[in-house]
Design a protein around this motif. Structure first.
Motif, PDB file in Angstrom:
ATOM      1  N   PRO A 382      72.369  27.643  30.999  1.00 32.83           N
ATOM      2  CA  PRO A 382      73.186  28.863  31.130  1.00 32.83           C
ATOM      3  C   PRO A 382      74.080  29.120  29.921  1.00 32.83           C
ATOM      4  O   PRO A 382      74.607  30.231  29.775  1.00 32.83           O
ATOM      5  CB  PRO A 382      74.010  28.601  32.389  1.00 32.83           C
ATOM      6  CG  PRO A 382      74.026  27.123  32.547  1.00 32.83           C
ATOM      7  CD  PRO A 382      72.720  26.627  32.014  1.00 32.83           C
ATOM      8  N   ASN A 383      74.259  28.142  29.046  1.00 28.28           N
ATOM      9  CA  ASN A 383      75.120  28.310  27.871  1.00 28.28           C
ATOM     10  C   ASN A 383      74.352  28.773  26.634  1.00 28.28           C
ATOM     11  O   ASN A 383      74.964  29.039  25.597  1.00 28.28           O
ATOM     12  CB  ASN A 383      75.835  26.986  27.560  1.00 28.28           C
ATOM     13  CG  ASN A 383      76.769  26.571  28.684  1.00 28.28           C
ATOM     14  OD1 ASN A 383      77.491  27.394  29.243  1.00 28.28           O
ATOM     15  ND2 ASN A 383      76.763  25.280  29.021  1.00 28.28           N
ATOM     16  N   TYR A 384      73.023  28.858  26.739  1.00 31.61           N
ATOM     17  CA  TYR A 384      72.239  29.268  25.566  1.00 31.61           C
ATOM     18  C   TYR A 384      72.504  30.749  25.266  1.00 31.61           C
ATOM     19  O   TYR A 384      72.409  31.609  26.149  1.00 31.61           O
ATOM     20  CB  TYR A 384      70.753  29.029  25.800  1.00 31.61           C
ATOM     21  CG  TYR A 384      69.874  29.544  24.692  1.00 31.61           C
ATOM     22  CD1 TYR A 384      70.039  29.097  23.373  1.00 31.61           C
ATOM     23  CD2 TYR A 384      68.894  30.500  24.943  1.00 31.61           C
ATOM     24  CE1 TYR A 384      69.243  29.594  22.355  1.00 31.61           C
ATOM     25  CE2 TYR A 384      68.078  30.989  23.937  1.00 31.61           C
ATOM     26  CZ  TYR A 384      68.270  30.535  22.644  1.00 31.61           C
ATOM     27  OH  TYR A 384      67.480  31.016  21.622  1.00 31.61           O
ATOM     28  N   ASP A 385      72.816  31.042  23.995  1.00 32.90           N
ATOM     29  CA  ASP A 385      73.214  32.409  23.614  1.00 32.90           C
ATOM     30  C   ASP A 385      72.107  33.204  22.941  1.00 32.90           C
ATOM     31  O   ASP A 385      72.339  34.305  22.428  1.00 32.90           O
ATOM     32  CB  ASP A 385      74.443  32.355  22.704  1.00 32.90           C
ATOM     33  CG  ASP A 385      74.173  31.587  21.410  1.00 32.90           C
ATOM     34  OD1 ASP A 385      73.017  31.119  21.217  1.00 32.90           O
ATOM     35  OD2 ASP A 385      75.109  31.447  20.600  1.00 32.90           O
ATOM     36  N   GLY A 386      70.889  32.666  22.896  1.00 33.31           N
ATOM     37  CA  GLY A 386      69.763  33.393  22.312  1.00 33.31           C
ATOM     38  C   GLY A 386      69.563  33.184  20.830  1.00 33.31           C
ATOM     39  O   GLY A 386      68.713  33.836  20.213  1.00 33.31           O
ATOM     40  N   THR A 387      70.321  32.287  20.216  1.00 33.34           N
ATOM     41  CA  THR A 387      70.188  32.032  18.778  1.00 33.34           C
ATOM     42  C   THR A 387      68.856  31.359  18.472  1.00 33.34           C
ATOM     43  O   THR A 387      68.433  30.437  19.183  1.00 33.34           O
ATOM     44  CB  THR A 387      71.340  31.138  18.289  1.00 33.34           C
ATOM     45  OG1 THR A 387      72.583  31.780  18.604  1.00 33.34           O
ATOM     46  CG2 THR A 387      71.241  30.904  16.786  1.00 33.34           C
ATOM     47  N   LEU A 388      68.192  31.806  17.394  1.00 37.15           N
ATOM     48  CA  LEU A 388      66.919  31.234  16.963  1.00 37.15           C
ATOM     49  C   LEU A 388      66.998  30.837  15.499  1.00 37.15           C
ATOM     50  O   LEU A 388      67.801  31.389  14.722  1.00 37.15           O
ATOM     51  CB  LEU A 388      65.777  32.243  17.139  1.00 37.15           C
ATOM     52  CG  LEU A 388      65.484  32.733  18.569  1.00 37.15           C
ATOM     53  CD1 LEU A 388      64.422  33.831  18.529  1.00 37.15           C
ATOM     54  CD2 LEU A 388      65.029  31.597  19.464  1.00 37.15           C
ATOM     55  N   SER A 389      66.111  29.928  15.114  1.00 40.47           N
ATOM     56  CA  SER A 389      65.997  29.563  13.695  1.00 40.47           C
ATOM     57  C   SER A 389      65.236  30.660  12.973  1.00 40.47           C
ATOM     58  O   SER A 389      64.639  31.548  13.596  1.00 40.47           O
ATOM     59  CB  SER A 389      65.258  28.235  13.553  1.00 40.47           C
ATOM     60  OG  SER A 389      63.899  28.387  13.954  1.00 40.47           O
ATOM     61  N   ASP A 390      65.217  30.612  11.656  1.00 44.91           N
ATOM     62  CA  ASP A 390      64.505  31.620  10.861  1.00 44.91           C
ATOM     63  C   ASP A 390      63.014  31.626  11.203  1.00 44.91           C
ATOM     64  O   ASP A 390      62.394  32.696  11.307  1.00 44.91           O
ATOM     65  CB  ASP A 390      64.701  31.362   9.371  1.00 44.91           C
ATOM     66  CG  ASP A 390      66.133  31.619   8.925  1.00 44.91           C
ATOM     67  OD1 ASP A 390      66.861  32.302   9.684  1.00 44.91           O
ATOM     68  OD2 ASP A 390      66.515  31.148   7.844  1.00 44.91           O
ATOM     69  N   ILE A 391      62.430  30.425  11.352  1.00 44.77           N
ATOM     70  CA  ILE A 391      61.004  30.347  11.678  1.00 44.77           C
ATOM     71  C   ILE A 391      60.745  30.932  13.068  1.00 44.77           C
ATOM     72  O   ILE A 391      59.781  31.676  13.279  1.00 44.77           O
ATOM     73  CB  ILE A 391      60.515  28.887  11.596  1.00 44.77           C
ATOM     74  CG1 ILE A 391      60.491  28.413  10.145  1.00 44.77           C
ATOM     75  CG2 ILE A 391      59.119  28.744  12.227  1.00 44.77           C
ATOM     76  CD1 ILE A 391      60.084  26.971   9.971  1.00 44.77           C
ATOM     77  N   GLU A 392      61.613  30.610  13.986  1.00 48.41           N
ATOM     78  CA  GLU A 392      61.423  31.137  15.338  1.00 48.41           C
ATOM     79  C   GLU A 392      61.562  32.655  15.368  1.00 48.41           C
ATOM     80  O   GLU A 392      60.788  33.341  16.051  1.00 48.41           O
ATOM     81  CB  GLU A 392      62.454  30.495  16.280  1.00 48.41           C
ATOM     82  CG  GLU A 392      62.160  29.029  16.595  1.00 48.41           C
ATOM     83  CD  GLU A 392      63.250  28.380  17.423  1.00 48.41           C
ATOM     84  OE1 GLU A 392      62.930  27.550  18.284  1.00 48.41           O
ATOM     85  OE2 GLU A 392      64.439  28.713  17.192  1.00 48.41           O
ATOM     86  N   GLU A 393      62.536  33.188  14.628  1.00 49.04           N
ATOM     87  CA  GLU A 393      62.686  34.640  14.577  1.00 49.04           C
ATOM     88  C   GLU A 393      61.451  35.292  13.965  1.00 49.04           C
ATOM     89  O   GLU A 393      60.991  36.339  14.424  1.00 49.04           O
ATOM     90  CB  GLU A 393      63.931  35.010  13.779  1.00 49.04           C
ATOM     91  CG  GLU A 393      65.243  34.727  14.512  1.00 49.04           C
ATOM     92  CD  GLU A 393      66.449  35.214  13.736  1.00 49.04           C
ATOM     93  OE1 GLU A 393      66.260  35.667  12.578  1.00 49.04           O
ATOM     94  OE2 GLU A 393      67.570  35.153  14.266  1.00 49.04           O
ATOM     95  N   TYR A 394      60.924  34.657  12.929  1.00 47.45           N
ATOM     96  CA  TYR A 394      59.707  35.177  12.284  1.00 47.45           C
ATOM     97  C   TYR A 394      58.565  35.219  13.299  1.00 47.45           C
ATOM     98  O   TYR A 394      57.839  36.212  13.410  1.00 47.45           O
ATOM     99  CB  TYR A 394      59.324  34.314  11.093  1.00 47.45           C
ATOM    100  CG  TYR A 394      57.969  34.666  10.513  1.00 47.45           C
ATOM    101  CD1 TYR A 394      57.838  35.679   9.574  1.00 47.45           C
ATOM    102  CD2 TYR A 394      56.811  34.000  10.940  1.00 47.45           C
ATOM    103  CE1 TYR A 394      56.592  36.019   9.057  1.00 47.45           C
ATOM    104  CE2 TYR A 394      55.558  34.330  10.437  1.00 47.45           C
ATOM    105  CZ  TYR A 394      55.453  35.340   9.495  1.00 47.45           C
ATOM    106  OH  TYR A 394      54.224  35.673   8.989  1.00 47.45           O
ATOM    107  N   ASN A 395      58.403  34.129  14.046  1.00 47.38           N
ATOM    108  CA  ASN A 395      57.292  34.049  15.001  1.00 47.38           C
ATOM    109  C   ASN A 395      57.468  35.027  16.165  1.00 47.38           C
ATOM    110  O   ASN A 395      56.493  35.591  16.662  1.00 47.38           O
ATOM    111  CB  ASN A 395      57.168  32.619  15.526  1.00 47.38           C
ATOM    112  CG  ASN A 395      56.592  31.685  14.476  1.00 47.38           C
ATOM    113  OD1 ASN A 395      55.905  32.113  13.548  1.00 47.38           O
ATOM    114  ND2 ASN A 395      56.876  30.391  14.605  1.00 47.38           N
ATOM    115  N   VAL A 396      58.712  35.232  16.611  1.00 45.01           N
ATOM    116  CA  VAL A 396      58.958  36.219  17.671  1.00 45.01           C
ATOM    117  C   VAL A 396      58.522  37.610  17.207  1.00 45.01           C
ATOM    118  O   VAL A 396      57.822  38.344  17.928  1.00 45.01           O
ATOM    119  CB  VAL A 396      60.443  36.222  18.081  1.00 45.01           C
ATOM    120  CG1 VAL A 396      60.763  37.462  18.935  1.00 45.01           C
ATOM    121  CG2 VAL A 396      60.781  34.962  18.865  1.00 45.01           C
ATOM    122  N   ASP A 397      58.936  37.997  16.005  1.00 50.10           N
ATOM    123  CA  ASP A 397      58.554  39.313  15.462  1.00 50.10           C
ATOM    124  C   ASP A 397      57.050  39.398  15.236  1.00 50.10           C
ATOM    125  O   ASP A 397      56.419  40.444  15.491  1.00 50.10           O
ATOM    126  CB  ASP A 397      59.298  39.577  14.152  1.00 50.10           C
ATOM    127  CG  ASP A 397      60.794  39.732  14.349  1.00 50.10           C
ATOM    128  OD1 ASP A 397      61.211  40.037  15.496  1.00 50.10           O
ATOM    129  OD2 ASP A 397      61.554  39.539  13.372  1.00 50.10           O
TER     130      ASP A 397
END
Length: 403
Positions: A382-397
């Motif tokens: 419940p404390n996770y704020d949605g922050t991702l690493s650069d690689i993870e953000e790249y893969n999400v997009d």
């Protein structure tokens, strides 16, 4: 020669009354004078005017009779029938609305497309209507509906109604006629409605957990027979599913279907557009094994293959890890097109959200929450704020661009 003082005509001899005007003539002081008789004179004078009045009255009566007969001919049964048939041949909806009555009431703002479509597809029916108009046994009949201008009989075209009976082969089938919902029926409990002549689109819709099944067809109503019956088939599409292991649970779009392998599963109804993705899972003593995820695109049967995870110490091998993650390396390596080639939009959605699930993201969507909750590695945070690493953000997009 004597002259009448009333009219001036000459009077010969000893005549008491003027032969022309009837005035009485008498002799006074040796002179012939007329004595005016008002009664006889007025009566004679009124004769020309009386004749004129009589002639005028006769002409007025004859004119009124002719006018009435002309007006009556414009509103007669024959004229109304003739004008109706002409409007029907021309497919003039505005004119037809002026003629048509249903149960004695004018048809107003009613869609006549079905009626016009009927006579366009079967123009020979116009001859049938022409023969039946003066009777009360056909699709249309001429009826007296009142008075026009308070004088003339007013006629209209009464439209016949017929019973349309709609059946279904499945429960909870929502029935519509020309897009208007008419009710929900079950197998063995048909829906009966009254319709006028025309061509109608009858459709049935049954919503299930994994598919919405729709069937529709055209129904032609021409007045032949007391009722018209039609049936809807909303069975839908089913596929056969099995696995090399018994008692493996079948999942579809993140939901436990309640089926287990062992005997062949006839699963459905489902859409065949790839929107339904299925897989099986089985809990072994060494851990949870999950098959590949397969989108359903046709009627081909599916045979899943799952293997019991192999355990070395407290760690699972690579095969076990791959069975638990759609993209095991999406947190550490940039994805390529080859990694997700041929994946359905649903698989891509799961893979994209898998990146967030690794961090314990708590999902709002019920299907995502159900899917990731079934995986042993998923721990809600419940404390996770949605922050991702650069690689993870790249893969999400990268994945989102291809969903």
């Amino acid at each position: 020669m004597k002259y009448c003082k009333e009219c001036g005509i000459g009077i010969a001899g000893d005549i008491r009354y003027c032969r022309n005007c009837g005035a009485e003539v008498s002799k006074v002081d040796g002179t012939n004078v007329s004595i005016h008789n008002p009664t006889r004179t007025n009566k004679r004078r009124n004769k020309p005017w009386s004749f004129i009045v009589i002639i005028f009255t006769v002409m007025l009566g004859v004119g009124g009779y002719v006018a009435y007969q002309y007006g009556a001919s414009l509103t007669s049964k024959e004229k109304v029938a003739e004008d109706f048939l002409l409007a029907l041949e021309k497919k003039d909806q505005e004119s037809l609305e002026k003629f048509l009555f249903l149960n004695g009431e004018p048809i107003q703002n009613q869609d006549l497309d079905g009626l016009l479509a009927l006579f366009e597809s079967e123009p020979q029916l116009i001859n049938q209507v022409k023969d039946q108009l003066m009777s009360k046994d056909g699709m249309f009949s001429v009826h007296k509906v009142g008075k026009k201008y308070l004088v003339f009989d007013h006629y209209g075209i009464e439209v016949g109604t017929y019973e349309l009976v709609i059946h279904t082969n499945q429960p909870e089938t929502k029935v519509s006629v020309d897009g208007d919902e008419r009710g929900t029926i079950d197998f063995g409990e048909p829906l009966a409605i009254n319709v006028t002549p025309g061509i109608y689109t009858v459709s049935g819709e049954r919503a299930t957990e994994f598919a919405t099944v729709v069937d529709e067809g055209k129904v032609t109503v021409t007045g032949e027979g007391e009722s018209i019956e039609t049936s809807l088939d909303v069975t839908g599409d089913y596929i056969e599913i099995d696995a090399n292991e018994a008692k493996a649970k079948l999942f579809a779009n993140g939901k436990d279907t309640g089926y287990q392998t062992g005997d062949v599963i006839l699963f459905g109804p489902v859409n065949l557009d790839g929107s339904t993705v299925v897989w099986v899972e089985k809990e072994f003593s060494t851990g949870l094994a999950k098959s590949e995820m397969i989108p359903i695109r046709d009627h081909s049967s599916i045979l899943f293959n799952i293997e019991e995870p192999q355990v070395s110490g407290s760690l699972t091998n690579e095969t076990s890890v791959r069975s638990l993650y759609l993209l095991p390396n999406s947190a550490t390596q940039k994805l390529s097109a080859a990694d997700i080639q041929g994946w359905s939009s649903y698989e891509l959605r799961l893979a994209r959200n898998e990146i967030f699930a690794r961090h314990g993201y708590i999902f709002q969507s019920a299907d995502l929450r159900s899917y990731f909750s079934s995986l042993s590695w998923y721990v809600p945070d419940p404390n996770y704020d949605g922050t991702l690493s650069d690689i993870e953000e790249y893969n999400v997009d990268f994945i989102q661009d291809r969903e």
